[in-house]
Design an enzyme around this catalytic site. Structure first.
Site, PDB file in Angstrom:
ATOM      1  N   HIS A  71       0.886  -1.124  -0.219  1.00 18.27           N
ATOM      2  CA  HIS A  71      -0.240  -0.094   0.148  1.00 18.27           C
ATOM      3  C   HIS A  71       0.817   1.333   0.052  1.00 18.27           C
ATOM      4  O   HIS A  71       2.111   1.217   0.624  1.00 18.27           O
ATOM      5  CB  HIS A  71      -0.957  -0.059   1.088  1.00 18.27           C
ATOM      6  CG  HIS A  71      -2.254  -0.706   0.962  1.00 18.27           C
ATOM      7  ND1 HIS A  71      -2.999  -1.460   2.151  1.00 18.27           N
ATOM      8  CD2 HIS A  71      -2.593  -1.195  -0.154  1.00 18.27           C
ATOM      9  CE1 HIS A  71      -4.080  -2.076   1.489  1.00 18.27           C
ATOM     10  NE2 HIS A  71      -3.594  -2.087   0.257  1.00 18.27           N
ATOM     11  N   ASP A  73       1.058   4.127   1.514  1.00 18.81           N
ATOM     12  CA  ASP A  73       1.447   4.572   2.691  1.00 18.81           C
ATOM     13  C   ASP A  73       2.781   4.108   3.308  1.00 18.81           C
ATOM     14  O   ASP A  73       3.186   4.509   4.435  1.00 18.81           O
ATOM     15  CB  ASP A  73       0.189   5.196   3.773  1.00 18.81           C
ATOM     16  CG  ASP A  73      -0.512   3.858   4.077  1.00 18.81           C
ATOM     17  OD1 ASP A  73      -0.672   2.975   3.226  1.00 18.81           O
ATOM     18  OD2 ASP A  73      -0.673   3.651   5.303  1.00 18.81           O
ATOM     19  N   ASP A 218       0.021  -3.798   8.704  1.00 15.93           N
ATOM     20  CA  ASP A 218      -1.156  -3.549   8.931  1.00 15.93           C
ATOM     21  C   ASP A 218      -2.077  -4.950   8.838  1.00 15.93           C
ATOM     22  O   ASP A 218      -1.471  -5.786   8.143  1.00 15.93           O
ATOM     23  CB  ASP A 218      -2.041  -2.773   7.581  1.00 15.93           C
ATOM     24  CG  ASP A 218      -1.285  -1.277   7.712  1.00 15.93           C
ATOM     25  OD1 ASP A 218      -0.554  -0.931   8.295  1.00 15.93           O
ATOM     26  OD2 ASP A 218      -1.917  -0.746   6.701  1.00 15.93           O
TER      27      ASP A 218
END
Length: 315
Positions: A71, A73, A218
Site C-alpha cells: 500500500h 503509505d 497492517d
C-alpha cells in the site's frame, strides 16, 4: 524514551493512510547495536527521507529495508530514499525485503526517473513464511498477517551472547591475566604452566539472552500476529481505531487498540507500542486508545513521530 535516543526503535512516521499535520505515514527505524553502526528500516512511506533528517538515523548507514505490504503509505518513499542514500555517500550494499511486486515497483521507479545508485541494491521478494535473513548476531523471521493485500510482519531475534567471564574465580585460583582469559571466554580448555587444566565452561556465566522485537504491518487480530509476538521484548502493533470503531477496523482489515493489547497480553509480550493511528485521533484523543490498551496490557504506549524507545541489553 525520547526523540534523541539512537539505540532501539525510532518512529519516523506513525499515521495511517495519509499524512496529517501531527503524523507522517508509516516508517520505523531499528538500531539494536550502537557499536554496529547500522540502521534497519521497516516500511518507507512518502516523506520518510525528510523525517530522517529530523532523527538520529543516518541514511547512508541504512543496511536493510523491510516492507510489510505494498500500500502506498508504506512504499511511496522508497525511490527518494534510495537515491538520496547515494547523494549522502552511502556506498555499502542495501537489501530490500518485501512481498512479491516490490522488485517491479522499485526497478520501474528507478528506471523511469533515470536514477543511478552508487551502491549495490539487492531486492528479495518473500516467497514464504519463516527465516528470511540471518547473520552472526540476528535472525529475522516473517509470517503472513491478515490485510486486504498480502502483508507480512517481522520478528527480529538477537542471538544469545556468551556469558561473562567470572574474573573473581580466576583471581582466587591465581590465574594470570592475558591470552588465557580470552581462550577461557571462548569455552576452550587451557593447561597452565603449573600443569593445572582449566575448563572454559567452568569460568563462563550463563548465556545472556538476546532481545526480541516484533514489528507488524497492517493487520487485524490474527494467527500470524500472535505467532510473531510471542514473548517479544517489544511488540510494535498497528492500532488504527478505538474499540468503538471495531466494525470499521475489521471492514478494512485493521486492528483496534484492544486487538493490539490482546495480542501483547495473550502472547506474553513485554512492551506494546501502538502506531498507524488514524487521523481522526488528534492530540489528546489518542488517550482513548492508550486507556483501552492499558486496561488489558499495562505496559502499553502510543508512538508519535520522532519518539523512540530504548531496548537495553539483557544481563
Amino acid at each position: 524514551m525520547n526523540g534523541a535516543c539512537a539505540c532501539g526503535v525510532i518512529f519516523l512516521g506513525t499515521g495511517a493512510g495519509m499524512p496529517s499535520k501531527q503524523r507522517n505515514v508509516t516508517s520505523i527505524a531499528l538500531n539494536l547495536l550502537d557499536e554496529r553502526g547500522f540502521y534497519w528500516l521497516f516500511d518507507c512511506g512518502e516523506g520518510t527521507q525528510q523525517q530522517i533528517l529530523h532523527s538520529p538515523v543516518k541514511l547512508g548507514r541504512t543496511e536493510k529495508l523491510f516492507i510489510t505490504h505494498l500500500h502506498g503509505d508504506h512504499i511511496y518513499g522508497i525511490p527518494g530514499m534510495l537515491t538520496s542514500r547515494s547523494y549522502l555517500g552511502g556506498d555499502t550494499p542495501l537489501t530490500v525485503y518485501g512481498p512479491p511486486g516490490i522488485k517491479s515497483f522499485i526497478e520501474t521507479a528507478l528506471s523511469v526517473s533515470d536514477a543511478h545508485l552508487t551502491y549495490q541494491l539487492h531486492i528479495v521478494e518473500i516467497a514464504d513464511e519463516g527465516v528470511i535473513c540471518e547473520d552472526e548476531t540476528f535472525r529475522v523471521e516473517t509470517a503472513r498477517l491478515e490485510h486486504r493485500v498480502e502483508c507480512f510482519g517481522y520478528r527480529i531475534i538477537e542471538k544469545d551472547q556468551p556469558g561473562k567471564l567470572q574474573l573473581d574465580k580466576l583471581a582466587e585460583l591465581k590465574v594470570p591475566a592475558g591470552p588465557i582469559y580470552g581462550k577461557l571466554k571462548q569455552g576452550q580448555d587451557v593447561v597452565l604452566e603449573d600443569g593445572r587444566t582449566l575448563h572454559g565452561a567452568d569460568f563462563v556465566g550463563s548465556p545472556i539472552p538476546g532481545r526480541i522485537v516484533t514489528i507488524l504491518g497492517d493487520t487485524k487480530y490474527c494467527k500470524g500476529s500472535l505467532q510473531l509476538a510471542q514473548h517479544a521484548d517489544v511488540l510494535v502493533h498497528e492500532a488504527t481505531f478505538a474499540m468503538s470503531k471495531q466494525e470499521l477496523a475489521y471492514a478494512f482489515d485493521h486492528a483496534t487498540s484492544v486487538d493490539a493489547a490482546r495480542t501483547a497480553q495473550e502472547m506474553g509480550a513485554k512492551t506494546l507500542i501502538m502506531t498507524h493511528i488514524s487521523s481522526r485521533y488528534q492530540g489528546d484523543d489518542t488517550d482513548l486508545l492508550l486507556q483501552e490498551a492499558m486496561a488489558i496490557h499495562a505496559d502499553s504506549h502510543i508512538a508519535k513521530d520522532f519518539w523512540s524507545f530504548d531496548i537495553p541489553k539483557k544481563s
